[in-house]
Design an enzyme around this catalytic site. Sequence first.
Site, short mmCIF file in Angstrom:
data_model
loop_
_atom_site.label_atom_id
_atom_site.label_comp_id
_atom_site.label_asym_id
_atom_site.label_seq_id
_atom_site.Cartn_x
_atom_site.Cartn_y
_atom_site.Cartn_z
N ASP A 178 14.02 12.81 -2.80
CA ASP A 178 12.67 13.30 -3.10
C ASP A 178 12.68 14.14 -4.37
O ASP A 178 13.60 14.06 -5.19
CB ASP A 178 12.13 14.08 -1.88
N ASP A 179 11.69 14.96 -4.53
CA ASP A 179 11.45 15.78 -5.72
C ASP A 179 12.70 16.60 -6.11
O ASP A 179 13.44 17.06 -5.23
CB ASP A 179 10.30 16.74 -5.36
N TRP A 190 5.66 7.43 -4.66
CA TRP A 190 4.80 7.79 -5.81
C TRP A 190 3.88 8.91 -5.34
O TRP A 190 2.93 8.68 -4.61
CB TRP A 190 4.02 6.57 -6.23
N ASP A 191 4.15 10.09 -5.80
CA ASP A 191 3.43 11.28 -5.33
C ASP A 191 2.34 11.67 -6.34
O ASP A 191 2.33 11.20 -7.49
CB ASP A 191 4.45 12.42 -5.19
N ASN A 193 0.23 15.44 -6.81
CA ASN A 193 0.07 16.70 -6.09
C ASN A 193 -1.03 17.63 -6.57
O ASN A 193 -1.02 18.81 -6.24
CB ASN A 193 1.40 17.46 -6.11
N ASP A 226 1.51 15.84 4.82
CA ASP A 226 2.67 16.73 4.74
C ASP A 226 2.85 17.47 6.05
O ASP A 226 3.85 18.17 6.24
CB ASP A 226 2.48 17.75 3.61
C1 DGJ Z 1 4.29 16.45 -1.68
C2 DGJ Z 1 4.72 15.35 -0.75
O1 DGJ Z 1 3.73 15.06 0.17
C3 DGJ Z 1 6.02 15.80 -0.08
O2 DGJ Z 1 6.40 14.85 0.88
C4 DGJ Z 1 7.07 15.98 -1.12
O3 DGJ Z 1 7.37 14.76 -1.72
C5 DGJ Z 1 6.60 17.00 -2.14
N1 DGJ Z 1 5.30 16.68 -2.66
C6 DGJ Z 1 7.58 17.09 -3.28
O4 DGJ Z 1 7.14 17.90 -4.26
#
Ligand code: DGJ
Length: 742
Positions: free
Chosen positions: A365-366, A476-477, A479, A547
């Site tokens: 992940d990130d 692919w996020d 945010n 999340d």
């Molecule tokens: C938000 C995502 O929903 C999480 O699962 C995770 O990937 C974080 N971002 C990482 O920054």
Amino acid sequence: MIYFNKETLEFHLSNDKISYIFRVMEETGVMEQLYFGASIDVYDCYDFLIERESKPGNNQSEGSQITNLDDIKQEIPVYGTTDFRQPALEVVYPNGDRISHFAYHNHEIRRGKARLKGLPSTFGKEEEVEILAVFLKDRYSELIVELRYAIYNDFPIITRQNIITNHGSQTHQLESFLSLNLDLPNEDYEWLHLHGAWAREAQLSRDKLVTGTQQINSTRGASSHMHNPFLTLCLPETTENQGRAYGFSLIYSGNFLAQIQLDTYNIARIQLGINPFQFSWELAENASFTTPEAVMVYSEQGLNGMSQTFHEFYKTHLINQKWAHQKRPVLINNWEATYFDFDEEKILTIANKAKDLGIDLFVLDDGWFGTRDTDNGSLGNWTPDLRKLPNGIRGLANKIVDLGLQFGLWFEPEMVSVDTPLFAAHPDWRIGNPDKHISHGRNQFVLDFSRSEVVDNIFEQIDKVLSSAPITYIKWDMNRYISESYSAALDKQNQGELFHRYILGVYDLYEKILEKFPDLLIESCAGGGGRFDPALLYYAPQAWASDDTDAVERLRIQYGTSMVYPLSSIGSHVSEVPNHQVGRLTSLSMRANVAMFGTFGYELDITNFSEAESAEIRTQIMTFKGYQKLIHDGVFYRLKNPNDGNECAWMVVSKDQKEALVGWYQVLAKPNPAYQRLRLVGLSPDKNYGVSEGGTEALRQGKDLMSVGLLLGENLIGRPENEQGRSIFGDFGSRLFYLCEK
Ligand code: DGJ
């Protein structure tokens, strides 16, 4: 399936499940809606469906008493006629007026619906779908509107998409162009939709329809956590399994509007499309604009019937076909186990253990790129962080593949941090007016995906990483939302195009990536379910639903999400306890029994698990893999709504009704509980089923499982081993029953 009566100018779209009827209205040439519902016969004439009265206070065309449109049900109401309700199309003419009148011109009927590049829409073969294209001509300009309807043989569904083309030389401005307008006589309807926020997406809401406008929308640049581009109309007596329901879903990921305007004549005007808020589109000579596609479902089998239609339809005619019916890998994602704090060694320890447990795919992940130790920077700099990963992504991926796992990687392609070379070189690639305040969200800014050079740059960076290593999956996020929308690349009269152009840029990047890596499995995500919509499933067959990975919260989230979206698209993991979002402690089995009704995976630190816990996980994975086809290809039924009380239940039945899996969950345990039964649905009445739960099996008949149900208490009839009383499942308890034809 599509009938046209050239004497009466009536259209009837029908299959054995539904009918959709409209006509060309006399004098005005406007398309008049007559009926949408259960299939009715093809008649010579549908005059009997016309409701037309001269109402006091109406405006009329000159010389006429029957051309008032304010109480006429229409297919595409426009501004500038005698209809005062919300239009579905609004055009600004070169002189500034907004008066339109679109009348029937001609039509075409054809078979087959090709996959559209760059704008997610449904598709089908010639033998599966018929298309009606009705062309309307504007009385005052060279604008032509095409109303495009699709009817599929096997589904109680009509899809709609509108296209406007400017055949004249003068530029016009579109101010609003919705995908769907349906004027439906109200029958005491209730409306249902999904609302929420970060970590509590897809909450069900059901209210009585009242006079006036009820609306959900997004103005955030993504379909959003707050509302989903979906709504339902149903009768007060409609339940999960019985009664009438109309479902409406928009295949779009950007700003949307979904509303019902209940007017003074008790007509419910249902509209879905791009949100006119902050929208405008310049239509120069020969330019066309195509709306997203909207899908209308009719069900007489309640909300489950509606959802099952959406699920099967989207799996067959929308979702990335490479994956729609393909088994998904059981994955482990390191996010909740490590957050940003990892290195190659730690990752390999998790991966080693994952392999031992039977997991298929490791997802990093990130935090693997730039110098990203917090959420403070590096987005847009997609080069591996060699401090954490000295052998780069390639080195790590190869090691993970050598362990016998697949490797997946996280990206957040649409964002930029100010500490990156990308931002230094192209500060104007960030959305916002550089002379005004530009807000950050999670310390990051949104890249202007309306610009093809921006999309190309990000594609090149992602391509480089994907080409360098054996990567079979990406997450692919996305945010943050878009605030202060402004593009340095658009002229002042085109700023209203930014939101839509942005989302077209997102689709473009998906197309580019999948063109080069057609076998890639993409999971979409937007801080959880902030962009869980049908359109992204066109590319990414699964989406991270929230999340919030707490099993109890997930009951509500997954229950709501299943209104429209198939289980194979609902990203769901077993995660850490105490849960990171609500602090709740739920058992490993409860977490798995909830996550199994989705894509299923893990997101927790498995390295310190005891042998007993590891054994439990191994069994869970084997169990899921055994049921995966049933869960993802079967017919899903919601049985008990977690919003109604202490319990939740659902089940999946295979299409041949030979197998079923039932999940039952309780939030809090009750002492000395009352007797309880769980009535099942969707089984074959005459089949005998072995009902098994954790090693014990009982023989039952479909008929009695659907009329009596599963008895959730014990039946102590003198057997000594049973005399302890009822098994205690405890707070957050769950049970899984597997049914198999005997
Ligand atoms: C938000 C995502 O929903 C999480 O699962 C995770 O990937 C974080 N971002 C990482 O920054």
